[in-house]
Motif scaffolding. Structure first.
Motif, PDB file in Angstrom:
ATOM      1  N   VAL A 171      19.976  97.037  36.390  1.00 21.38           N
ATOM      2  CA  VAL A 171      19.299  97.324  35.129  1.00 21.38           C
ATOM      3  C   VAL A 171      17.874  97.786  35.421  1.00 21.38           C
ATOM      4  CG1 VAL A 171      18.451  96.342  32.956  1.00 21.38           C
ATOM      5  CG2 VAL A 171      20.687  95.660  33.842  1.00 21.38           C
ATOM      6  N   ASP A 172      17.454  98.818  34.728  1.00 22.76           N
ATOM      7  CA  ASP A 172      16.067  99.282  34.841  1.00 22.76           C
ATOM      8  C   ASP A 172      15.152  98.224  34.201  1.00 22.76           C
ATOM      9  OD1 ASP A 172      13.707 100.600  34.978  1.00 22.76           O
ATOM     10  OD2 ASP A 172      14.238 102.222  33.600  1.00 22.76           O
ATOM     11  N   LYS A 173      14.252  97.651  34.996  1.00 24.16           N
ATOM     12  CA  LYS A 173      13.406  96.556  34.514  1.00 24.16           C
ATOM     13  C   LYS A 173      12.589  96.951  33.280  1.00 24.16           C
ATOM     14  CE  LYS A 173      12.767  94.344  39.028  1.00 24.16           C
ATOM     15  NZ  LYS A 173      11.773  93.891  40.025  1.00 24.16           N
ATOM     16  N   SER A 174      12.059  98.164  33.300  1.00 27.95           N
ATOM     17  CA  SER A 174      11.194  98.574  32.199  1.00 27.95           C
ATOM     18  C   SER A 174      11.965  98.796  30.895  1.00 27.95           C
ATOM     19  CB  SER A 174      10.449  99.858  32.578  1.00 27.95           C
ATOM     20  OG  SER A 174      11.365 100.919  32.803  1.00 27.95           O
ATOM     21  N   SER A 175      13.303  98.901  30.982  1.00 25.49           N
ATOM     22  CA  SER A 175      14.109  99.190  29.788  1.00 25.49           C
ATOM     23  C   SER A 175      15.000  98.026  29.394  1.00 25.49           C
ATOM     24  CB  SER A 175      14.956 100.442  30.035  1.00 25.49           C
ATOM     25  OG  SER A 175      14.162 101.550  30.384  1.00 25.49           O
ATOM     26  N   ALA A 176      14.728  96.834  29.933  1.00 19.16           N
ATOM     27  CA  ALA A 176      15.572  95.682  29.627  1.00 19.16           C
ATOM     28  C   ALA A 176      15.566  95.353  28.131  1.00 19.16           C
ATOM     29  CB  ALA A 176      15.110  94.475  30.443  1.00 19.16           C
ATOM     30  N   LEU A 177      14.423  95.480  27.478  1.00 15.29           N
ATOM     31  CA  LEU A 177      14.334  95.184  26.048  1.00 15.29           C
ATOM     32  C   LEU A 177      15.195  96.152  25.230  1.00 15.29           C
ATOM     33  CD1 LEU A 177      13.078  93.563  23.736  1.00 15.29           C
ATOM     34  CD2 LEU A 177      11.133  95.156  23.776  1.00 15.29           C
ATOM     35  N   ASP A 178      15.145  97.435  25.583  1.00 12.06           N
ATOM     36  CA  ASP A 178      15.962  98.421  24.866  1.00 12.06           C
ATOM     37  C   ASP A 178      17.444  98.139  25.041  1.00 12.06           C
ATOM     38  OD1 ASP A 178      13.671  99.714  24.043  1.00 12.06           O
ATOM     39  OD2 ASP A 178      13.670 101.105  25.743  1.00 12.06           O
TER      40      ASP A 178
END
Length: 295
Positions: free
Chosen positions: A102-109
């Motif tokens: 998972v892309d860390k910066s996009s975990a919320l999305d």
């Protein structure tokens, strides 16, 4: 007496109130502190609405209002076992796996759209992984699929990367863990391989015999050339000796022709001091014996 009882009741209520308030205080304190494990991203929800994401470590939140869920951002592995067919329409079962992150910066999305990794895997990743695999397997014949897994893996990986490029994940690598073919075909492959091995061994044997024969021919040629060289050397020696002797005779003849007295000198040098005992008459008479005859 009654005053004493009333006083005790008041004290009891007071201590109970203090205890309850202390307990509530502890609950508030512990409810406002949380940690996120390494390799995860924390999703902070307020009244079940995802508000923000936090990195691993110690954090604070509003008690009874905020809650936290973790999303793993380390490499994950998904496996699929599926039935397909080869280029020659032979049934095959393949066991494949994919490592992804998972892309860390996009975990919320990701959490907002799919509600977590499990939902994302079931709804997005796994179906596309199966599709990418089933699109590639029928391009290969069974034997090629077994012997050249790297090519098929690369094609599956390319397909899946293309399918997942719009999602907040990274496809790390794909592996074909196992290929299950019909037993009869496996047996035919083993027989074919055995025949290839025997043919290769026979070819090696013939090549070795050819090299040995060539070595023997080369040895014989070398010996023959050696004999020829020796014969040529002997012939040259004889020729040179004959030429030397002929040259000597010619030189001697020329010397005799140029100076006849050499013959006389040679006869004188070779005379033993005795007169000839026979002479040849001028009239052609037989040679007379001039030695003294004795009875």
């Amino acid at each position: 007496m009654n005053d004493h009882v009333e006083k005790m009741k008041l004290n009891t209520k007071k201590f109970a109130s203090i205890g309850i308030m202390g307990l509530l205080g502890l609950v508030v304190i512990f409810g406002s502190v949380y940690t996120v494990e390494e390799g995860h991203i924390g999703i902070v929800k307020r009244f079940n609405e995802a508000k923000s994401q936090v990195n691993p470590g110690l954090h604070f939140k509003v008690p009874f209002v905020d809650s936290v869920e973790s999303i793993e951002v380390r490499t994950r592995k998904n496996e699929e076992k599926m039935s397909s067919s080869t280029k020659e329409q032979m049934p095959v079962t393949v066991h494949v796996s994919v490592n992804w992150t998972v892309d860390k910066s996009s975990a919320l999305d990701l959490f907002r759209q799919y509600g977590g990794l499990t939902q994302f895997e079931q709804r997005i990743l796994d179906p596309r992984f199966r599709s990418a695999t089933k699109d590639v397997i029928p391009r290969f014949e069974a034997e090629q699929l077994i012997q050249d897994r790297a090519t098929s893996i690369q094609l599956i990986e390319n397909n899946l990367i293309e399918e997942m490029k719009s999602f907040p994940v990274v496809v790390d690598n794909i592996q074909i863990e196992n290929i299950i073919l019909p037993p009869k075909y496996i047996q035919s492959i083993e027989t074919k391989q055995t025949e290839k091995n025997l043919a290769a061994a026979e070819e090696h044997k013939l090549e070795r015999q050819r090299l040995e024969a060539l070595r023997e021919v080369n040895t014989a040629d070398a010996k023959a050339q050696g004999i020829v060289k020796v014969a040529e050397a002997e012939a040259n020696a004889i020729r040179l000796k004959g030429e030397a002797e002929a040259a000597a005779i010619a030189a001697k003849a020329k010397a005799l022709k140029d100076n006849p007295l050499i013959v006389t000198l040679t006869e004188a040098q070779n005379w033993n001091g005795q007169l000839p005992q026979t002479v040849l008459g001028e009239s052609g008479m037989p040679i007379l014996d001039l030695r003294n005859k004795q009875n």
